[in-house]
Write an enzyme that holds these catalytic residues in place. Structure first.
Site, PDB file in Angstrom:
ATOM      1  N   ARG A 195      -5.628  16.913  13.436  1.00 31.25           N
ATOM      2  CA  ARG A 195      -4.991  15.783  13.554  1.00 31.25           C
ATOM      3  C   ARG A 195      -3.695  15.733  12.740  1.00 31.25           C
ATOM      4  NH1 ARG A 195      -5.566  11.223  11.086  1.00 31.25           N
ATOM      5  NH2 ARG A 195      -7.649  11.112  11.811  1.00 31.25           N
TER       6      ARG A 195
ATOM      7  N   ASP B 153      16.591  13.082  25.532  1.00 32.46           N
ATOM      8  CA  ASP B 153      15.518  13.388  26.054  1.00 32.46           C
ATOM      9  C   ASP B 153      16.123  14.490  27.098  1.00 32.46           C
ATOM     10  OD1 ASP B 153      13.655  13.827  28.198  1.00 32.46           O
ATOM     11  OD2 ASP B 153      13.132  11.706  28.403  1.00 32.46           O
TER      12      ASP B 153
ATOM     13  N   LYS C 176       6.827  18.783  32.227  1.00 34.16           N
ATOM     14  CA  LYS C 176       7.588  19.244  33.220  1.00 34.16           C
ATOM     15  C   LYS C 176       8.027  20.750  33.003  1.00 34.16           C
ATOM     16  CE  LYS C 176       7.073  15.083  33.667  1.00 34.16           C
ATOM     17  NZ  LYS C 176       8.151  13.906  33.621  1.00 34.16           N
TER      18      LYS C 176
END
Ligand code: PLP
Length: 379
Positions: free
Chosen positions: A48, A172, A197
């Protein structure tokens, strides 16, 4: 050596495994790491906190965006959410009114509850942004080109508004990727990606990335990342690393296809308007040319009426009727029902997301076949 972006995507950061020479960076599928001794670490303690495969991806995206620090998350939304954790109750954020529906939902239905205020404005107009600035404005959050209306924001001008103020410019960059646009070079403070994407590029995994230059911001993001734990798995990190290697060739082909398709769509009698940044009479064309080296491969278009929408979505054969974008397969969506259903109708109508709008993510198939598919579906 200083490489061009087309080389950088292929090379990655380390690019190969320094221990074995493996050309494909290994998947370190381990949750934890043995300490060599008390107070000693190999640099990795627990996945993590850090994992070598994820770290290679984090360094790769930082390198591509010309930033210093990268962070990888389990989805684009996890990346956006982590960035939002930087803010406190009472803070105000100016947001593009034309944006990914999931981002709007996260802001409006989750972070608003925690006392963060949001103003949604047309970020392709600098005056509108200026008018929205308040004493407590701490960030401007921009998508450019915007989703799905393809509006272009002038990143250099917006960054002048935030400079020397207690205000961050967050971009973004999902639609153009660092292959075409590098917001940090234009004055942005934080870049976010849905790597699901274009960066992944194969519609096979979800991922989110964040890149910054500032040491203090990086430390705060690292802290939230390890505390909240929405980290990207080693295998998914590897998939995104593999996807990035072909980002350049994929985007070039997708853009070439998109240009042909946008031009063709304009000639179809059932299409009333085409939104593609690469069309020279697009509103944002010249700003886009000044800040990005390409226009991407996302096209939105209006058809004559809603019945045609229904027909197109039923009749497409090669193009898949599916959400998401950026992959090698061409996908078509109906924003009003899918990606943007979380946005209130009044706001949707204002920005132009109406019931005759379709959004096409152009893939790498032969342009002629995509056009033929659209032609028969639009008949
Ligand atoms: C898809 C998308 C997101 C959300 O990313 P996920 O990986 O689906 O969580 C955020 N911003 C934009 C522009 C997107 O297209």
């Amino acid at each position: 050596m200083k490489y061009g972006i087309g080389t950088k995507v292929v090379r990655g950061f380390k690019g190969y495994d320094p221990h074995t020479g493996a050309v494909s960076f290994p998947i370190y599928q381990s949750a934890t790491f043995r300490h060599p001794g008390l107070y000693q670490t190999t640099g990795y303690d627990y996945s993590r906190l850090q994992n070598p495969t994820r770290e290679e991806l984090e360094n790769t995206i930082a390198n591509l965006e010309n930033g210093k620090f990268g962070f990888a998350f389990s989805s684009g939304m996890a990346a956006v959410s982590t960035v939002l954790s930087l803010f406190s109750p009472g803070d105000h954020i100016i947001v593009s009114d034309d944006l990914y529906g999931g981002t709007f939902r996260l802001f409006d239905e989750i972070y608003k509850k925690y006392g963060i205020g949001f103003s949604y404005v047309n970020t392709s107009g600098i005056e509108e942004i200026e008018d929205a600035v308040r004493n407590n404005t701490r960030a401007i959050f921009v998508e450019t080109p915007s989703n799905p209306m393809m509006k272009v924001a002038d990143l250099r001008k917006i960054s002048e508004l935030t400079k020397n103020k207690d205000m961050l410019l967050i971009v973004d960059n999902t639609f153009l990727t660092p292959y075409f646009q590098r917001p940090l070079e234009l004055g942005a403070d934080i870049v976010i990606h849905s790597a699901t994407k274009y960066l992944g590029g194969h519609n096979d995994t979800l991922a989110g990335l964040v890149v910054v230059n500032d040491d203090e911001l990086a430390e705060r993001l690292k802290f939230v990342q390890k505390s909240e734990g929405a980290v990207l798995s080693p295998f998914d990190s590897w998939l995104i690393l593999r996807g990035i290697k072909t980002l350049g060739v994929r985007l070039e082909k997708q853009q070439e296809n998109a240009m042909k398709i946008a031009e063709w769509l304009r000639t179809n009698k059932n299409v009333t308007k085409v939104y593609y940044v690469g069309l020279p009479d697009h509103e944002g064309y010249s700003i886009s040319k000044s800040q990005a080296s390409g226009f991407g491969a996302m096209i939105s278009f209006n058809v004559k009426d809603k019945l045609i929408v229904e027909k197109v979505l039923e009749k497409v054969q090669l193009i898949l009727f599916a959400e998401s974008l950026g992959g090698v397969e061409s996908l078509i969506t109906y924003p009003v029902v899918q990606t943007h259903s979380a946005i209130p109708e009044e706001m949707r109508e204002r920005i132009g997301v109406n019931d005759t709008l379709l959004r096409l993510s152009v893939g790498i198939e032969d342009a002629e076949d995509i056009i033929a598919d659209l032609e028969q579906a639009l008949e």
